[in-house]
Design an enzyme around this catalytic site. Structure first.
Site, mmCIF file in Angstrom:
data_model
loop_
_atom_site.group_PDB
_atom_site.id
_atom_site.type_symbol
_atom_site.label_atom_id
_atom_site.label_comp_id
_atom_site.label_asym_id
_atom_site.label_seq_id
_atom_site.Cartn_x
_atom_site.Cartn_y
_atom_site.Cartn_z
ATOM 1 C CG ASP A 196 -2.148 0.818 0.984
ATOM 2 O OD1 ASP A 196 -3.229 0.552 1.438
ATOM 3 O OD2 ASP A 196 -2.097 1.696 0.113
HETATM 4 C C1 GLC Z 1 -4.336 4.273 -0.067
HETATM 5 C C2 GLC Z 1 -5.170 3.035 0.313
HETATM 6 C C3 GLC Z 1 -5.348 2.126 -0.834
HETATM 7 C C4 GLC Z 1 -5.253 3.069 -2.192
HETATM 8 C C5 GLC Z 1 -3.923 3.284 -2.404
HETATM 9 C C6 GLC Z 1 -3.644 4.112 -3.667
HETATM 10 O O1 GLC Z 1 -3.717 4.668 1.030
HETATM 11 O O2 GLC Z 1 -5.139 2.247 1.421
HETATM 12 O O3 GLC Z 1 -6.579 1.559 -0.725
HETATM 13 O O4 GLC Z 1 -5.604 1.992 -3.244
HETATM 14 O O5 GLC Z 1 -3.524 4.440 -1.403
HETATM 15 O O6 GLC Z 1 -4.517 5.516 -3.633
#
Ligand code: GLC
Length: 740
Positions: free
Chosen positions: A268
């Site tokens: 993430d």
């Molecule tokens: C975030 C989220 C994830 C998302 C990623 C890209 O912090 O936890 O679900 O896809 O960033 O935006």
């Protein structure tokens, strides 16, 4: 067999040969480059990114949705880098791209996998036209805590419903052929157990025993892998002391060794660097080691891999083979997407976003997502010829952005039709619609306009209140400890109630709310989640009876937040509560401590049941279930049993009903839930009609991870119910014997 069915790597597969051939040409720096995803949003234009791409130091970009910029970034990768490896282009397309559908929690309330799949297909088509070839959806974290802002992105509290809808969304996004120009790679997230954060506070710790992990939080991910999901994303959260981004038990033992997943695992956002903040590592060097060792193939929006992976190899701390395996997963995904043959996007070949079909599907999904919680005195549907005037009051009646909900980066607000606009459109000049916002926003404590609201209500035949939460109150990092209606909305309801005319409330929110403080002050209550662009036409059709509500709760609505977590498929405990063995706090003085009454699992000030249970939802029809039957009372492992019942529409309106099958395994090597959803069907039933609803259940579907963590169906006695919610008491029984 579907192209996406996960199979052990078959060296004869042309893609495997191409992966191996390309990998053999790559330098260590180029391999590390494929493991990096860089932010390409407006602060990072092509001329900033070009040197990285030309050096082969980027495998993917995210947060760019301009097709011309994306085509330019691809051109640089293909023409200006040594090996010409195309880029993965990622974006959160969570519930629509330009055409915004209901939030996933609202989509779950439709209990309609075909519809959820079609919505994902439309979203993929619109996103692909903009150059996106990878989305970070579906989010399939089972969520049983409405305080958590991200429950909005989930499919709710149930394992079975989440798994069914996970497959529908993966197949919708990826289509039948991942190389097709209107298909994009899906990403099952967040692996795993993110929905169990303590107190619903986002990013908080989770403590999930392996048996609970395997029986509750992992099944939707296993279903997504079996459906051929191309990628997974790790969870930010600490899982029993090891954050998801460094959790080799999850990423290697479960995902690769047990499930045979051959796709790509992405971290993430910046979650590799956060391993140090968690306190798992001394520094970034160790964080890079932990993540790559655990099996994270690509780093999202961080520079830990770029700064340390090559040195980790050169120092001998990790073998280059570990890098090769990760890069192979990245390259395999790119080959599966057909990016080497067809990296550029011609938007002209795709239908324009916001097409009539897309908007029509958004309306259908919004209509089926709304749950009718209360309808006393047949307050609904309004008969347009029975109304001369209608008050429409509240901060969410005419809020085109807010009705879209969270995670709508590219949503076209211009497509939004608000409830106020749709009601006016529907009634035309037959009903005088008088609108007052009454509150600046849902959080407002300013009640100066309430007197005027009372006068507007008094001047009309009936009032519809549009209340709830704005988009900003739900989603990532937006957890709430108090889940009542924000601000002084409840006071507004009580003021309008005193006028003495029919009051209907429509709640638009990104989470279940505690509504006990308004329930008795309204005649009818609809819960619409955040319904997306077509919130207005959907709600107007329901209010005026052009459609009957058919939504069913995908998550329990608590009486008070102190009950959380409260969900239907709980374990029995050794002292389960029932109506006759609890005591209410108001009666406590009459309670004689020496009696055994009240020695059970409940709250003195809230009892043991939610305000509205999982699977609940009323209709303009009136559905009755009877005569449940089982095709056999004794079956063997490997057999299929048929459970059926009669469903009658005793009302005057034809309507859809979602009939539900629940099962209970009474005794197991580990304790089992008192009820588990095992099937559901949407049936159209005419007034007075009786239909037979039938579920076929194979013993494999009753399997669970036992005390030895093995997945197996254990012989013994089972109960089965059919009904219109998880509170159904229409029950039959059957026994599974080891063998005939
Ligand atoms: C975030 C989220 C994830 C998302 C990623 C890209 O912090 O936890 O679900 O896809 O960033 O935006």
């Amino acid at each position: 067999m579907s192209k996406h069915t996960v199979v052990p790597l078959n060296e004869a597969d042309p893609i495997e040969a191409r992966v191996a051939n390309l990998l053999a040409k790559m330098t260590l720096a180029e391999k590390v480059g494929q493991m990096r995803q860089l932010n390409a949003s407006e602060g990072y234009p092509p001329d900033y990114l070009a040197p990285f791409i030309q050096a082969g130091a980027v495998g993917s970009v995210l947060n760019q949705a301009d097709v011309d910029i994306i085509n330019e970034l691809q051109r640089i990768a293909i023409e200006d880098s040594r090996l010409g490896i195309p880029l993965l282009v990622g974006r959160d397309v969570i519930h629509g791209f330009k055409t915004i559908f209901p939030i996933p929690l609202g989509q779950a309330a439709t209990w309609n996998p075909e519809l959820v799949g079609e919505g994902a297909r439309i979203a993929a088509r619109e996103a692909a036209a903009a150059g996106i070839n990878w989305t970070f959806a579906p989010m399939i974290d089972v969520s049983r805590d409405p305080r958590w802002g991200r429950i909005a992105e989930s499919f709710g509290e149930d394992v079975f419903l989440t798994a069914v809808l996970a497959v529908a969304m993966v197949e919708g996004l990826q289509g039948d052929d991942l190389t097709s120009p209107d298909s994009i790679a899906a990403c099952a997230k967040h692996f795993a157990g993110y929905g169990a954060v303590e107190s619903g506070r986002d990013y908080a710790t989770t403590n999930i025993p392996e048996n609970e992990l395997r029986n509750v939080y992992l099944p939707p991910f296993r279903a997504a892998v079996r459906a051929g999901v191309a990628t997974l994303m790790t969870s930010f959260s600490d899982i029993d002391g090891v954050p998801g981004t460094a959790n080799a038990f999850l990423l290697r033992q479960i995902l690769r060794d047990e499930w045979g997943f051959a796709g790509l695992v992405v971290s993430d956002w910046d979650s590799i660097r956060q391993l140090h903040i968690h306190g798992l590592t001394e520094n970034d060097w160790d964080s890079a080691f932990e993540a790559v060792t655990a099996g994270v193939d690509m780093e999202m929006a961080g520079d830990i891999y770029g700064n340390h992976l090559a040195a980790l190899v050169e120092s001998g701390r990790i073998a280059v083979g570990m890098i090769d395996a990760a890069v192979a997963n990245v390259l395999r995904t790119k080959f599966q997407l057909g990016l080497f043959e067809d990296p550029y996007v011609d938007p002209a070949v795709q239908p324009a976003a916001g097409s009539e079909h897309a908007v029509g599907m958004a309306k259908t999904m919004a209509t089926q997502s709304v749950v009718l919680l209360k309808n006393d005195n047949a307050a609904l549907p309004f008969a347009a010829d029975g109304l001369r005037s209608l008050a429409v009051i509240g901060p969410l009646a005419d809020a085109p952005y807010e009705q879209l909900g969270t995670w709508i980066f590219d949503g076209d607000v211009g497509l939004s039709v608000t409830p106020l606009a749709a009601i006016r459109e529907l009634v035309g000049d037959t009903v005088d619609v008088r609108y007052l916002r009454a509150m600046e926003n849902s959080r407002s404590r300013e009640t100066a306009a309430f007197d005027e609201a009372v006068e507007v209500a008094r001047s009309c035949d009936a009032t519809i209140l549009f209340l709830g939460e704005e988009s900003i109150l739900s989603g990532e990092a937006h957890s709430r400890a108090n889940i009542d209606l924000p601000g002084d909305q409840a006071k507004l309801v009580q003021r309008i109630r005193k006028v003495g005319k029919p009051v209907v409330a429509v709640i638009l929110a990104g989470r279940p709310l505690t509504l006990a403080n308004i329930l008795d002050h309204v005649d009818a209550l609809l819960f619409g989640w955040h319904p997306g662009a077509m919130a207005g036409p959907a709600i107007a059709d329901l209010l005026f009876g052009h459609e009957s509500p058919s939504g069913k709760l995908p998550v329990s609505l608590p009486r008070v937040v102190g009950q959380v977590p409260i969900y239907y498929s709980q374990k029995n405990s050794g002292k389960p509560a029932s109506a006759d063995n609890i005591v209410h706090i108001d009666d406590i003085d009459a309670f004689a401590p020496q009696t055994s009454v009240g020695m059970s699992s409940f709250h003195l000030d809230a009892g043991y049941t939610p305000l509205f249970e999982f699977g609940y939802g009323l209709s303009y029809g009136r559905f009755e279930y009877a005569n449940i039957r089982t095709s056999a009372h004794h079956i063997c492992i490997g057999d299929t049993v048929t459970i059926s019942a009669e469903l009658t529409n005793a009302g005057e309106v034809a309507a859809d009903e979602i009939a539900q099958l629940y099962v209970r395994d009474l005794v197991g090597s580990v304790t089992r839930p008192v009820k588990q959803l095992a099937g559901f069907q949407r049936l159209r039933v005419e007034p007075g009609q009786t239909v037979t609803v039938e579920f076929r259940l194979h013993t494999d579907e009753l399997a669970f991870h036992g005390r030895d963590q093995r997945l197996a169906t254990e012989p013994g006695e089972f109960h089965a119910w059919i009904g219109g919610s998880s509170a159904t008491e229409l029950r039959t029984e059957f026994r599974i014997v080891a063998s005939s």
